[in-house]
Scaffold this motif. Sequence first.
Motif, PDB file in Angstrom:
ATOM      1  N   HIS A  32      -5.786   3.030   3.297  1.00 50.36           N
ATOM      2  CA  HIS A  32      -5.252   2.473   4.306  1.00 50.36           C
ATOM      3  C   HIS A  32      -6.905   1.554   4.651  1.00 50.36           C
ATOM      4  O   HIS A  32      -6.677   0.888   5.665  1.00 50.36           O
ATOM      5  CB  HIS A  32      -5.855   3.445   5.892  1.00 50.36           C
ATOM      6  N   ASP A  33      -7.591   1.632   3.695  1.00 46.85           N
ATOM      7  CA  ASP A  33      -8.891   0.969   3.704  1.00 46.85           C
ATOM      8  C   ASP A  33      -8.543  -0.133   2.994  1.00 46.85           C
ATOM      9  O   ASP A  33      -8.603  -0.187   2.120  1.00 46.85           O
ATOM     10  CB  ASP A  33      -9.890   1.867   3.076  1.00 46.85           C
ATOM     11  N   VAL A  83      -8.687  -2.212  -0.669  1.00 50.16           N
ATOM     12  CA  VAL A  83      -7.520  -2.753  -0.956  1.00 50.16           C
ATOM     13  C   VAL A  83      -7.654  -4.542  -1.424  1.00 50.16           C
ATOM     14  O   VAL A  83      -7.363  -4.422  -3.073  1.00 50.16           O
ATOM     15  CB  VAL A  83      -6.503  -2.290   0.402  1.00 50.16           C
ATOM     16  N   PHE A  84      -7.727  -5.114  -0.959  1.00 53.60           N
ATOM     17  CA  PHE A  84      -7.720  -6.817  -1.231  1.00 53.60           C
ATOM     18  C   PHE A  84      -8.768  -6.477  -2.156  1.00 53.60           C
ATOM     19  O   PHE A  84      -8.924  -7.574  -3.306  1.00 53.60           O
ATOM     20  CB  PHE A  84      -7.807  -7.373  -0.100  1.00 53.60           C
ATOM     21  N   ARG A 107      -2.033  -6.085  -7.182  1.00 53.14           N
ATOM     22  CA  ARG A 107      -0.765  -6.906  -6.650  1.00 53.14           C
ATOM     23  C   ARG A 107      -1.029  -5.827  -5.344  1.00 53.14           C
ATOM     24  O   ARG A 107      -1.142  -4.857  -5.815  1.00 53.14           O
ATOM     25  CB  ARG A 107       0.231  -7.264  -6.972  1.00 53.14           C
ATOM     26  N   VAL A 108      -0.046  -6.170  -4.480  1.00 52.22           N
ATOM     27  CA  VAL A 108       0.208  -5.659  -3.020  1.00 52.22           C
ATOM     28  C   VAL A 108       1.597  -5.279  -3.057  1.00 52.22           C
ATOM     29  O   VAL A 108       2.227  -6.863  -2.675  1.00 52.22           O
ATOM     30  CB  VAL A 108      -0.617  -5.802  -1.803  1.00 52.22           C
ATOM     31  N   VAL A 154       0.417 -11.593  -0.104  1.00 51.03           N
ATOM     32  CA  VAL A 154       0.836 -10.941   1.557  1.00 51.03           C
ATOM     33  C   VAL A 154      -0.715 -11.296   2.093  1.00 51.03           C
ATOM     34  O   VAL A 154      -0.316 -10.911   3.913  1.00 51.03           O
ATOM     35  CB  VAL A 154      -0.368  -9.401   0.299  1.00 51.03           C
ATOM     36  N   ARG A 155      -1.511 -11.400   1.932  1.00 43.93           N
ATOM     37  CA  ARG A 155      -2.670 -11.916   3.749  1.00 43.93           C
ATOM     38  C   ARG A 155      -2.529 -12.631   4.574  1.00 43.93           C
ATOM     39  O   ARG A 155      -2.502 -12.614   4.934  1.00 43.93           O
ATOM     40  CB  ARG A 155      -4.045 -11.993   3.352  1.00 43.93           C
ATOM     41  N   ALA A 156      -1.197 -13.836   3.241  1.00 39.83           N
ATOM     42  CA  ALA A 156      -0.721 -14.595   4.357  1.00 39.83           C
ATOM     43  C   ALA A 156       0.263 -14.562   5.020  1.00 39.83           C
ATOM     44  O   ALA A 156       1.079 -15.774   5.565  1.00 39.83           O
ATOM     45  CB  ALA A 156      -1.643 -16.084   3.395  1.00 39.83           C
TER      46      ALA A 156
END
Length: 260
Positions: free
Chosen positions: A214-215, A219-220, A225-226, A243-245
């Motif tokens: 959850h952190d 993670v990033f 890859r996510v 993923v963030r975008a």
Amino acid sequence: MILSSAHRPHTGPLLKVEGLHKAYGALTVTDGVSLEVGAGELHAIIGPNGAGKTTLIHQLAGSLRSDSGSVTFAGEDISRLDMVQRVKRGLARSFQITSLLDGFSVLENAAMAVQARSGSSFRFFAPAAHEKRLIDEAMAVLTRFGLEDRAQRRAGSLSHGEKRQLELAIALATGARMLLLDEPLAGTGHEESERLVALMQELRTTHTLVLIEHDMEAVFALADRVSVLVYGRLIATGTPAEVRADPAVRAAYLGEEEAA
């Protein structure tokens, strides 16, 4: 240092999941999940509470039988194998599920995993720490995780963060090639979290990791890859930047997390 088992050469993804499904009555928890994890990759799986992340880890580890779909590891279909059989093939899970033997020493806990790797039951472990080979291999693992000076202490006396380190050491001592990490930073303080992140950074040089966490900062910072799981479905997979975008990811999960 003997930390991983010998494995036959394999090309293609180390882990391949196709159409994994699990439901409890009318409640679908994982809904057609498909993903691939390459050898040497740190692949994070994120999503809101109730998304089905831990259920998915149970399905990958073999502690929960899927209703349908397949799990292939190192080119072998392991869908029908139980957790013990998957561990013997090099797929091990840690955190939130690992039961430390609190009354045994740290060394005995690590030796348990080394002994189990050769086919012995986890239950019959009292003599394990009295055999030189087991001691040497267990101490090598503990040293890698900075726990060598805790070797003779009872596992139950360790701090929360140290227990997390020991859980990871135990998973590694089984000879795992891939580690499934279920929220390793949960309940840890700032210093303990930093130590565990540093350990994962070091582990990724020798092992493939699948991480549920959850952190988002961790993670990033860690992931190659996510994959994003929402209501049992994967809605996106990509690099952390992709993923963030992703608008769908932000709408379903990240925007809410980052605003918190």
